[in-house]
Design a protein around this motif. Structure first.
Motif, PDB file in Angstrom:
ATOM      1  N   ASP A   1     -14.700  84.698  37.463  1.00  0.00           N
ATOM      2  CA  ASP A   1     -16.588  85.771  38.350  1.00  0.00           C
ATOM      3  C   ASP A   1     -15.726  87.070  39.367  1.00  0.00           C
ATOM      4  OD1 ASP A   1     -18.332  84.725  36.807  1.00  0.00           O
ATOM      5  OD2 ASP A   1     -19.039  83.568  39.206  1.00  0.00           O
ATOM      6  N   TYR A   2     -14.733  86.400  40.350  1.00  0.00           N
ATOM      7  CA  TYR A   2     -14.077  87.539  40.812  1.00  0.00           C
ATOM      8  C   TYR A   2     -13.534  88.774  40.313  1.00  0.00           C
ATOM      9  CZ  TYR A   2     -11.318  89.290  44.914  1.00  0.00           C
ATOM     10  OH  TYR A   2     -10.324  90.212  45.401  1.00  0.00           O
ATOM     11  N   ILE A   3     -12.578  88.061  39.121  1.00  0.00           N
ATOM     12  CA  ILE A   3     -11.683  89.115  37.943  1.00  0.00           C
ATOM     13  C   ILE A   3     -12.592  89.964  37.426  1.00  0.00           C
ATOM     14  CG2 ILE A   3     -10.297  89.249  35.888  1.00  0.00           C
ATOM     15  CD1 ILE A   3      -9.001  86.727  37.401  1.00  0.00           C
ATOM     16  N   THR A   4     -14.470  89.828  37.466  1.00  0.00           N
ATOM     17  CA  THR A   4     -14.674  90.320  36.331  1.00  0.00           C
ATOM     18  C   THR A   4     -15.687  91.543  36.905  1.00  0.00           C
ATOM     19  OG1 THR A   4     -16.190  90.614  34.675  1.00  0.00           O
ATOM     20  CG2 THR A   4     -16.689  88.846  36.161  1.00  0.00           C
TER      21      THR A   4
ATOM     22  N   PRO B   1     -24.528  94.270  28.062  1.00  0.00           N
ATOM     23  CA  PRO B   1     -24.414  95.751  28.440  1.00  0.00           C
ATOM     24  C   PRO B   1     -24.694  96.175  29.608  1.00  0.00           C
ATOM     25  CG  PRO B   1     -25.862  95.813  26.852  1.00  0.00           C
ATOM     26  CD  PRO B   1     -25.863  94.746  27.234  1.00  0.00           C
ATOM     27  N   GLY B   2     -22.966  96.024  30.700  1.00  0.00           N
ATOM     28  CA  GLY B   2     -22.902  96.247  31.912  1.00  0.00           C
ATOM     29  C   GLY B   2     -21.808  94.958  32.319  1.00  0.00           C
ATOM     30  N   PHE B   3     -21.839  93.795  31.664  1.00  0.00           N
ATOM     31  CA  PHE B   3     -21.081  92.649  31.777  1.00  0.00           C
ATOM     32  C   PHE B   3     -19.495  92.510  30.680  1.00  0.00           C
ATOM     33  CE2 PHE B   3     -25.498  92.806  33.518  1.00  0.00           C
ATOM     34  CZ  PHE B   3     -25.393  91.782  34.873  1.00  0.00           C
ATOM     35  N   GLY B   4     -18.420  91.823  31.718  1.00  0.00           N
ATOM     36  CA  GLY B   4     -17.453  91.218  30.894  1.00  0.00           C
ATOM     37  C   GLY B   4     -16.709  93.066  30.090  1.00  0.00           C
ATOM     38  N   HIS B   5     -16.520  92.902  28.623  1.00  0.00           N
ATOM     39  CA  HIS B   5     -16.064  93.489  28.422  1.00  0.00           C
ATOM     40  C   HIS B   5     -17.010  94.471  27.561  1.00  0.00           C
ATOM     41  CE1 HIS B   5     -13.068  90.363  28.791  1.00  0.00           C
ATOM     42  NE2 HIS B   5     -11.756  91.912  28.487  1.00  0.00           N
ATOM     43  N   SER B   6     -17.959  94.921  27.602  1.00  0.00           N
ATOM     44  CA  SER B   6     -19.062  95.944  27.605  1.00  0.00           C
ATOM     45  C   SER B   6     -19.341  96.963  28.066  1.00  0.00           C
ATOM     46  CB  SER B   6     -20.501  94.710  26.651  1.00  0.00           C
ATOM     47  OG  SER B   6     -20.177  93.691  25.631  1.00  0.00           O
ATOM     48  N   ASP B   7     -19.698  98.208  27.418  1.00  0.00           N
ATOM     49  CA  ASP B   7     -19.925  98.923  28.261  1.00  0.00           C
ATOM     50  C   ASP B   7     -20.143  98.843  29.783  1.00  0.00           C
ATOM     51  OD1 ASP B   7     -20.698 101.863  29.008  1.00  0.00           O
ATOM     52  OD2 ASP B   7     -21.327 102.247  27.407  1.00  0.00           O
TER      53      ASP B   7
ATOM     54  N   ILE C   1     -24.981  83.036  24.726  1.00  0.00           N
ATOM     55  CA  ILE C   1     -25.751  84.686  25.596  1.00  0.00           C
ATOM     56  C   ILE C   1     -25.285  84.190  27.270  1.00  0.00           C
ATOM     57  CG2 ILE C   1     -27.123  86.646  26.205  1.00  0.00           C
ATOM     58  CD1 ILE C   1     -28.732  85.848  23.166  1.00  0.00           C
ATOM     59  N   HIS C   2     -24.841  84.413  27.989  1.00  0.00           N
ATOM     60  CA  HIS C   2     -24.665  84.054  28.834  1.00  0.00           C
ATOM     61  C   HIS C   2     -25.640  84.990  30.100  1.00  0.00           C
ATOM     62  CE1 HIS C   2     -24.055  88.604  30.463  1.00  0.00           C
ATOM     63  NE2 HIS C   2     -23.532  88.524  28.920  1.00  0.00           N
ATOM     64  N   SER C   3     -26.117  84.558  31.223  1.00  0.00           N
ATOM     65  CA  SER C   3     -26.844  84.962  32.141  1.00  0.00           C
ATOM     66  C   SER C   3     -26.591  86.208  33.495  1.00  0.00           C
ATOM     67  CB  SER C   3     -27.231  84.025  33.218  1.00  0.00           C
ATOM     68  OG  SER C   3     -26.104  84.112  34.167  1.00  0.00           O
ATOM     69  N   ILE C   4     -28.102  86.888  33.671  1.00  0.00           N
ATOM     70  CA  ILE C   4     -27.676  87.862  34.471  1.00  0.00           C
ATOM     71  C   ILE C   4     -27.372  87.548  35.957  1.00  0.00           C
ATOM     72  CG2 ILE C   4     -28.766  89.894  35.155  1.00  0.00           C
ATOM     73  CD1 ILE C   4     -27.649  90.011  32.104  1.00  0.00           C
ATOM     74  N   ASN C   5     -26.235  88.126  36.373  1.00  0.00           N
ATOM     75  CA  ASN C   5     -25.431  88.300  37.910  1.00  0.00           C
ATOM     76  C   ASN C   5     -25.255  89.082  38.589  1.00  0.00           C
ATOM     77  OD1 ASN C   5     -23.434  86.887  37.547  1.00  0.00           O
ATOM     78  ND2 ASN C   5     -24.917  85.024  35.953  1.00  0.00           N
ATOM     79  N   ALA C   6     -24.237  88.899  39.251  1.00  0.00           N
ATOM     80  CA  ALA C   6     -23.705  89.998  39.538  1.00  0.00           C
ATOM     81  C   ALA C   6     -22.120  90.077  39.421  1.00  0.00           C
ATOM     82  CB  ALA C   6     -22.527  90.036  40.891  1.00  0.00           C
ATOM     83  N   ALA C   7     -21.876  88.451  38.700  1.00  0.00           N
ATOM     84  CA  ALA C   7     -20.489  88.757  38.218  1.00  0.00           C
ATOM     85  C   ALA C   7     -20.740  87.915  36.677  1.00  0.00           C
ATOM     86  CB  ALA C   7     -19.520  87.381  38.950  1.00  0.00           C
ATOM     87  N   ALA C   8     -21.444  88.386  36.111  1.00  0.00           N
ATOM     88  CA  ALA C   8     -21.417  87.306  34.965  1.00  0.00           C
ATOM     89  C   ALA C   8     -20.803  87.950  33.465  1.00  0.00           C
ATOM     90  CB  ALA C   8     -23.108  87.989  33.824  1.00  0.00           C
ATOM     91  N   SER C   9     -20.713  86.260  32.667  1.00  0.00           N
ATOM     92  CA  SER C   9     -19.786  86.830  31.778  1.00  0.00           C
ATOM     93  C   SER C   9     -19.863  86.009  30.305  1.00  0.00           C
ATOM     94  CB  SER C   9     -17.953  87.238  32.001  1.00  0.00           C
ATOM     95  OG  SER C   9     -17.599  86.121  32.513  1.00  0.00           O
ATOM     96  N   ALA C  10     -19.341  85.952  29.264  1.00  0.00           N
ATOM     97  CA  ALA C  10     -19.434  84.713  28.604  1.00  0.00           C
ATOM     98  C   ALA C  10     -18.341  83.420  28.579  1.00  0.00           C
ATOM     99  CB  ALA C  10     -18.604  85.660  27.476  1.00  0.00           C
ATOM    100  N   TYR C  11     -17.575  83.940  30.045  1.00  0.00           N
ATOM    101  CA  TYR C  11     -17.158  82.290  30.284  1.00  0.00           C
ATOM    102  C   TYR C  11     -18.349  81.087  31.208  1.00  0.00           C
ATOM    103  CZ  TYR C  11     -13.921  79.610  33.138  1.00  0.00           C
ATOM    104  OH  TYR C  11     -12.947  78.575  33.774  1.00  0.00           O
TER     105      TYR C  11
END
Length: 314
Positions: free
Chosen positions: A220-223, A86-92, A55-65
């Protein structure tokens, strides 16, 4: 919860596709907290080891990366899952209130998917930074579903005056969220927050040096430039996802717990970890890194994590 759908292409967003943060199969499924996305991979020939949830962290640009090194390593030996919260990556990423409950429920929903795949075998789970708080809550709610919990640079151990493990609620500041989310500048401010210079600035603070992962910076920039990318981060920076009573949940963990953290950067205050040091089920390892030791010192991190897992009872 609707049935999981696998082998999809990640959804088309913005001017193109948000790239996959890790290898393996892309999945998405519908839950009460929205559509969730995750990746999974299995080793050739299978494995007798329990599944591993990352499980990734939480920040302005979080994702499974953020958990990519661990995912790509462990997929050779066991089934791995990388959830995007929720709110990050490919999720809602819809506009709604993002809360501790939503994040915890997302982990529990992912747990049920893993159980559908593997039965009731207790899993190993690893979370980074603030997500460690959500994992700890999930474990206390369904303790028999987890074999171990790894907390990487967990929040909640900062030394704070008048801090009490018995305080309820979060550190939410509605007035601050209202400022960030004001329609006239909400998207524009987030574009500034997620510009390449800003991302480099925050990664330097996270690593405590200029030796941050360049691939992570680009992802981070892309997501962070996908539609709706600002919604969850604004709740994060406004304190809605930080629990006042998280120490109570850490103290309630009875399964084997591995805590790890670095010594550089802005995330080095773990004064309250003394409250769990010495507990029979807790092991704490310190790395000469910033807040992402699994990315900065991958080999050493994996070696220590493997040592911990070797002590976990079947």
């Amino acid at each position: 919860m609707n049935a999981t759908t696998a082998n999809l292409a990640p959804p088309q967003w913005g001017d193109g596709t948000l790239p996959a943060p890790v290898s393996g199969q892309y999945h998405e499924f519908t839950t009460p907290v929205g559509r969730l996305a995750y990746y999974s991979a299995n080793p050739e020939g299978g494995s007798k080891l329990p599944p591993l949830l990352l499980i990734h962290s939480i920040n302005a640009a979080a994702s499974a990366y953020e958990v990519k090194p661990l995912y790509e390593h462990y997929r050779q030996f066991r089934t791995v899952y990388a959830l995007e919260l929720p709110g990050f990556g490919h999720s809602d990423r819809s506009k709604r209130v993002y809360s501790v409950r939503i994040m915890t429920d997302a982990i529990l929903a992912m747990l049920r998917v893993i159980q559908d795949d593997h039965g009731r075998t207790p899993i190993d789970a690893l979370a980074v930074s603030l997500s460690s708080e959500f994992l700890a809550r999930a474990v206390t709610e369904i303790p028999l579903a987890f074999r171990s919990a790894a907390l990487v640079s967990p929040t909640g151990f900062t030394t704070t005056k008048n801090k009490s493990k018995d305080k309820d609620g979060t550190r939410a500041m509605p007035w601050l969220h209202a400022i960030f989310d004001f329609p006239l500048w909400s998207e524009g401010f987030f574009r500034l927050l997620s510009s390449r210079p800003s991302i480099r600035f925050f990664l330097k603070k996270t690593w405590g040096s200029d030796n941050y992962d360049r691939g992570l910076a680009e992802y981070d920039y892309i997501t962070s430039h996908q539609p709706g990318a600002q919604h969850a981060p604004y709740y994060f920076v406004s304190g809605y996802l930080f629990s006042k009573d998280i120490l109570r949940f850490y103290h309630a963990l009875t399964l084997p717990v591995w805590m790890s953290h670095g010594v550089r950067g802005d995330f080095v205050d773990y004064g309250e970890k003394s409250s769990v040091e010495g507990r029979a089920n807790w092991r704490i390892d310190i790395f000469q890194t910033g807040a992402m030791p699994h990315m900065e010192a991958e080999a050493a991190f994996i070696a220590r994590y493997d040592e911990f897992l070797a002590t976990v009872a079947e």
